[in-house]
Design a protein around this motif. Structure first.
Motif, short mmCIF file in Angstrom:
data_model
loop_
_atom_site.label_atom_id
_atom_site.label_comp_id
_atom_site.label_asym_id
_atom_site.label_seq_id
_atom_site.Cartn_x
_atom_site.Cartn_y
_atom_site.Cartn_z
N GLU A 1 0.83 -1.21 0.00
CA GLU A 1 0.00 0.00 0.00
C GLU A 1 0.87 1.26 0.00
OE1 GLU A 1 -3.76 1.33 2.65
OE2 GLU A 1 -1.86 1.28 3.74
N ALA A 2 1.92 1.26 0.82
CA ALA A 2 2.82 2.41 0.88
C ALA A 2 3.55 2.60 -0.44
CB ALA A 2 3.83 2.21 2.02
N ALA A 3 3.94 1.50 -1.08
CA ALA A 3 4.62 1.59 -2.37
C ALA A 3 3.70 2.19 -3.43
CB ALA A 3 5.10 0.20 -2.80
N LEU A 4 2.43 1.81 -3.40
CA LEU A 4 1.46 2.38 -4.34
C LEU A 4 1.28 3.88 -4.10
CD1 LEU A 4 -1.23 -0.46 -4.22
CD2 LEU A 4 0.25 0.09 -6.17
N GLY A 5 1.29 4.26 -2.84
CA GLY A 5 1.11 5.67 -2.51
C GLY A 5 2.34 6.50 -2.82
N LEU A 6 3.52 5.94 -2.61
CA LEU A 6 4.77 6.68 -2.82
C LEU A 6 5.15 6.73 -4.30
CD1 LEU A 6 7.09 8.15 -1.39
CD2 LEU A 6 8.28 5.94 -1.23
N ARG B 1 4.02 -8.52 -5.61
CA ARG B 1 2.63 -8.08 -5.48
C ARG B 1 2.44 -6.70 -6.11
NH1 ARG B 1 0.17 -9.88 0.40
NH2 ARG B 1 0.73 -12.10 0.27
N TYR B 2 3.42 -5.84 -5.92
CA TYR B 2 3.35 -4.51 -6.51
C TYR B 2 3.31 -4.61 -8.03
CZ TYR B 2 4.63 0.33 -7.60
OH TYR B 2 4.66 1.62 -8.10
N ARG B 3 4.16 -5.51 -8.59
CA ARG B 3 4.21 -5.70 -10.04
C ARG B 3 2.89 -6.23 -10.56
NH1 ARG B 3 7.76 -9.24 -10.04
NH2 ARG B 3 9.54 -7.82 -9.89
N GLU B 4 2.27 -7.15 -9.81
CA GLU B 4 0.98 -7.71 -10.22
C GLU B 4 -0.11 -6.63 -10.28
OE1 GLU B 4 0.19 -10.72 -7.38
OE2 GLU B 4 1.72 -12.11 -8.13
N LEU B 5 -0.02 -5.67 -9.39
CA LEU B 5 -1.04 -4.62 -9.32
C LEU B 5 -0.80 -3.49 -10.33
CD1 LEU B 5 -1.36 -4.32 -5.42
CD2 LEU B 5 -3.08 -5.22 -6.99
N THR B 6 0.46 -3.19 -10.60
CA THR B 6 0.77 -2.01 -11.43
C THR B 6 1.42 -2.34 -12.76
OG1 THR B 6 2.97 -1.72 -10.45
CG2 THR B 6 1.11 -0.67 -9.31
N GLY B 7 2.00 -3.53 -12.86
CA GLY B 7 2.76 -3.87 -14.07
C GLY B 7 4.13 -3.23 -14.08
#
Length: 210
Positions: A116-121, A149-155
């Motif tokens: 979540e923090a990575a998505l926000g930052l 997980r970040y890659r799966e959500l954002t590519g």
């Protein structure tokens, strides 16, 4: 000296006129006094009526002011009660999270907070700083899984770097840019602050039916 009958009549006439004049003066004075008394009584009545009206008005004003103060006090007491209950709920939430530290699901929760923090930052190479209570759960495998997980959500790819120092107080993580200029604070305290409106809404609905 002998007083003649004419003089006697004249004296009696003068006495009568004097008596009549004196009576007129007395009657006039009495009339004036009576009028003044009536006027005074009327003025007193008017003053009393005015005073009563003013007193009633003052009583009304004082009553209204008193009621407003009472209502204000009630509102303040109610607000204080709501704030106290919200604070109690927040304290209970913190206690629950402290107890949650020993549960297997805690690591998964910290993983979610990290992503979540990575998505926000939105930084490609952020630095992860963890609270001392969470540091034992974070290793290279944890960082790789969070990146996946970040890659799966954002590519997009992201590389987490674990900071050597720990946050001595609190529970959770803080994600920062390499230059330290931007960050996403996902410590429990900050998460509660971000969701305090939701907590208050739950309290108002469940306890105060608002």
């Amino acid at each position: 000296m002998t007083i003649s009958s004419q003089e006697t009549v004249l004296i009696d006439s003068i006495k009568k006129e004097a008596h009549d004049e004196a009576q007129k003066i007395l009657d006039s004075a009495y009339h004036v006094v009576e009028e003044r008394r009536k006027n005074t009584d009327e003025q007193i009545k008017k003053i009393r009526a005015d005073n009563d009206a003013k007193e009633n008005q003052q009583v009304h004003v004082i009553t209204q002011n008193g009621m407003r103060k009472i209502e204000s006090l009630k509102r303040k007491q109610l607000l204080a009660l709501k704030a106290e209950i919200v604070n109690h709920v927040v304290d209970r939430v913190k206690e629950k999270f402290d107890a949650f530290l020993s549960q297997p699901e805690f690591k998964e929760m910290i993983m979610g907070w990290t992503v979540e923090a990575a998505l926000g930052l939105a930084e490609s190479d952020p630095v992860l700083r963890a609270a001392a209570s969470c540091r034992p759960f974070i290793d290279d495998a944890f960082l790789d899984q969070a990146a996946n997980r970040y890659r799966e959500l954002t590519g997009k790819d992201v590389t987490f770097t674990l900071a050597p120092d720990v946050i001595t107080k609190g529970l959770g993580i803080v994600l920062e840019s390499k230059n330290g200029k931007t960050g996403y604070n996902n410590l429990l305290e900050n998460r509660i602050d971000r969701h305090i409106d939701t907590i208050q809404a739950i309290v108002l609905k469940d306890i105060f039916n608002e």
